[in-house]
Design an enzyme around this catalytic site. Structure first.
Site, mmCIF file in Angstrom:
data_model
loop_
_atom_site.group_PDB
_atom_site.id
_atom_site.type_symbol
_atom_site.label_atom_id
_atom_site.label_comp_id
_atom_site.label_asym_id
_atom_site.label_seq_id
_atom_site.Cartn_x
_atom_site.Cartn_y
_atom_site.Cartn_z
ATOM 1 N N TYR A 154 3.062 4.329 -6.197
ATOM 2 C CA TYR A 154 4.395 3.792 -6.430
ATOM 3 C C TYR A 154 4.319 2.272 -6.440
ATOM 4 O O TYR A 154 3.718 1.669 -5.545
ATOM 5 C CB TYR A 154 5.362 4.253 -5.338
ATOM 6 C CG TYR A 154 6.777 3.742 -5.523
ATOM 7 C CD1 TYR A 154 7.566 4.195 -6.579
ATOM 8 C CD2 TYR A 154 7.321 2.788 -4.665
ATOM 9 C CE1 TYR A 154 8.866 3.722 -6.758
ATOM 10 C CE2 TYR A 154 8.616 2.315 -4.830
ATOM 11 C CZ TYR A 154 9.379 2.781 -5.880
ATOM 12 O OH TYR A 154 10.665 2.315 -6.053
ATOM 13 N N ASP A 249 -1.688 -3.679 -5.334
ATOM 14 C CA ASP A 249 -0.303 -3.651 -4.872
ATOM 15 C C ASP A 249 -0.335 -3.450 -3.359
ATOM 16 O O ASP A 249 -0.481 -2.338 -2.859
ATOM 17 C CB ASP A 249 0.476 -2.534 -5.572
ATOM 18 C CG ASP A 249 1.933 -2.506 -5.127
ATOM 19 O OD1 ASP A 249 2.299 -3.301 -4.229
ATOM 20 O OD2 ASP A 249 2.699 -1.695 -5.671
ATOM 21 N N LYS A 277 7.796 -6.235 1.717
ATOM 22 C CA LYS A 277 7.966 -5.615 3.028
ATOM 23 C C LYS A 277 7.703 -6.595 4.193
ATOM 24 O O LYS A 277 8.562 -7.413 4.466
ATOM 25 C CB LYS A 277 7.126 -4.343 3.091
ATOM 26 C CG LYS A 277 7.655 -3.336 2.028
ATOM 27 C CD LYS A 277 7.198 -1.915 2.162
ATOM 28 C CE LYS A 277 8.036 -1.028 1.264
ATOM 29 N NZ LYS A 277 7.381 -0.468 0.091
HETATM 30 C C1 LIG Z 1 7.868 -0.460 -1.385
HETATM 31 C C2 LIG Z 1 6.853 -0.645 -2.420
HETATM 32 C C3 LIG Z 1 7.148 -1.273 -3.645
HETATM 33 C C4 LIG Z 1 8.531 -1.659 -4.028
HETATM 34 O O1 LIG Z 1 9.071 -2.656 -3.208
HETATM 35 P P1 LIG Z 1 10.667 -2.820 -3.182
HETATM 36 O O2 LIG Z 1 10.871 -3.998 -2.274
HETATM 37 O O3 LIG Z 1 11.222 -1.541 -2.661
HETATM 38 O O4 LIG Z 1 11.109 -3.091 -4.566
HETATM 39 C C5 LIG Z 1 6.104 -1.514 -4.509
HETATM 40 N N1 LIG Z 1 4.849 -1.139 -4.223
HETATM 41 C C6 LIG Z 1 4.534 -0.529 -3.079
HETATM 42 C C7 LIG Z 1 3.112 -0.157 -2.801
HETATM 43 C C8 LIG Z 1 5.525 -0.238 -2.143
HETATM 44 O O5 LIG Z 1 5.196 0.402 -1.017
#
Ligand SMILES: *Cc1c(COP(=O)(O)O)cnc(C)c1O
Length: 443
Positions: A154, A249, A277
């Site tokens: 994701y 990511d 985060k």
């Molecule tokens: C949470 C998350 C996202 C998206 O971040 P948001 O602040 O919710 O837009 C992207 N990549 C990873 C790996 C995530 O855990």
């Protein structure tokens, strides 16, 4: 798979149910992010009115031991005094200027110092913005359009990432949401996590067309699935050989699986890194960064456009910086996260054998997941083979016992500096009692 009707399982407390009904009239599904609605586990979400340390407090006043941690954000726990103080100080100076500040420099310097592959960094407002912008930059830098992602990975909700494999890992992406144009989806190629051959196949099928491979270096969004030995180094090699950029990511893994993220833990240097985060300390933040020569292509220094009214917002920067300062200066934080993780490793490791229940626990740093399955979990098919009914039973049992896991079998659990060994031991005891109930699902 399950004969339990989600809607009839574990009806939520009265005040929460009333709020959900009210919320549904004015908010899609009553929530501002889908997984909060408990669709994955059934029942009614708890509405939260406060949080402190390792605990949430719901609108009925119940204290809930929190393993959501705002989906990984709250690595220090809720309401850490340093973060609170930084926010209080910042509020007194105004909440947004739309002009540069010194705090943004200090935060960028901290990220560049702590995250090995980041030399230059741009702040944005969410992880979604970070990955979206990193991919634009990768496409500009390579002059190529296609992007490889992994099934079950994701990267936020931007169009290029809302795709899944149509039939097998080597197919073109098909949209996994209406509203994603087929052309956009076609540029997203989907490989299988932990399967280098599936990536090589895509490079072979699309020579000179792949701009980047984007990967969660420890997968956290299909539950916690660690990289197998050689996977990340193999990805880096493939990207270099084929002229594509490697994008880690680390929105979830950054400052959670170690201070410098997965890239530090596994000793890999990606070309670009996305963060979010933890670096916002509980306020909305994202960032993308990496090699200086690439990042200097971003406007206004270069031609790749990307902007944000609230980017580098002084409150978010203050909360993020206060968090990173604690993480940098207090050597005990990551030892603590590891120590709690080892308690889970040991606890769940022998629990399955003792109870004769096929289950597997995976953990890296301060995130982990329990899968009810016999076979090793290493990719989306093996994740999908685990028992949702058993997870849901555990989820609702723990919730009744005042312990709040993320409401889905396909999410990682997060603990914090504020959690104690006693919290983890209580969780393990409660879990064992639930797994030995007579009505624990057969499969
Ligand atoms: C949470 C998350 C996202 C998206 O971040 P948001 O602040 O919710 O837009 C992207 N990549 C990873 C790996 C995530 O855990």
């Amino acid at each position: 798979m399950t004969n339990m009707e989600p809607e009839t399982m574990a009806p939520g407390p009265v005040a929460g149910r009333a709020l959900l009904e009210r919320a549904r009239r004015v908010i899609p599904g009553g929530v501002n992010s889908p997984v909060r609605a408990f669709k994955g586990v059934g029942g009614t979400p708890r509405f939260i009115r406060g949080a402190e340390g390792a605990f949430l407090e719901d609108v009925e006043g119940r204290r809930l031991l929190d393993y959501i941690g705002s989906w990984g954000v709250m690595v220090l726990g809720h309401g850490h005094p340093a973060v609170r103080q930084a926010l209080a100080d910042a509020v007194g100076r105004g909440t947004s200027y739309g002009a540069p500040t010194e705090g943004e420099i200090v935060l960028a310097e901290a990220i560049a110092r702590l995250v090995p592959a980041v030399e230059v960094v741009r702040m944005v407002n969410s992880g979604t913005e970070a990955t979206m912008s990193a991919i634009r930059l990768a496409r500009a830098a390579t002059g190529r359009s296609r992007v490889v992602k992994f099934r079950g990975g994701y990267h936020g909700h931007a169009d290029p990432f809302l795709v899944e494999a149509g039939s097998g890992a080597a197919t073109l992406g098909v949209p996994s949401s209406p509203g994603v144009p087929p052309g956009t989806a076609a540029d997203s190629l989907v490989a299988e996590y932990n399967d280098l051959a599936s990536v090589a196949t895509l490079f072979d099928a699309h020579p000179g067309e792949i701009a980047a491979v984007i990967v969660e270096p420890v997968c956290g969004n299909m539950g916690c699935v660690p990289p197998v030995d050689g996977f990340l180094t193999g990805l880096q090699r493939l990207c270099r050989e084929r002229g594509a950029l490697l994008v880690f990511d680390e929105v979830m893994t950054g400052f959670r699986v170690s201070r410098g993220g997965a890239q530090e833990r596994y000793g890999i240097t990606p070309d670009l890194t996305t963060l979010g985060k933890v670096i916002g300390g509980g306020l909305p933040v994202g960032a993308y960064g990496g090699r200086a020569d690439l990042m200097r292509m971003v406007a206004p220094e270069g031609p790749v456009y990307q902007a944000g009214t609230l980017s580098g917002n002084p409150l978010a920067v203050a909360a993020g910086l206060a968090t990173l300062r604690v993480l940098e200066e207090d050597p005990a934080v990551y030892e603590h996260l590891e120590a709690l993780g080892r308690l889970f490793d040991e606890g769940f490791g022998e629990m399955g054998r003792r109870l004769g229940i096929p289950m597997r626990w995976y953990r890296v740093g301060g995130m982990g997941s329990l899968f009810f399955t016999e076979a090793a979990v290493r990719d989306w098919p093996s994740v999908a083979a685990s028992s949702r009914a058993r997870f849901n039973f555990l989820f609702h049992g723990l919730l009744e016992d005042g312990i709040h896991l993320p409401p889905s079998p396909f999410e990682a659990w997060f603990w914090s500096y504020a959690h104690t060994p006693a919290d983890v031991e209580r969780t393990l005891r409660s879990a064992e009692a639930i797994l030995t109930r007579k009505d624990f699902p057969d499969a």
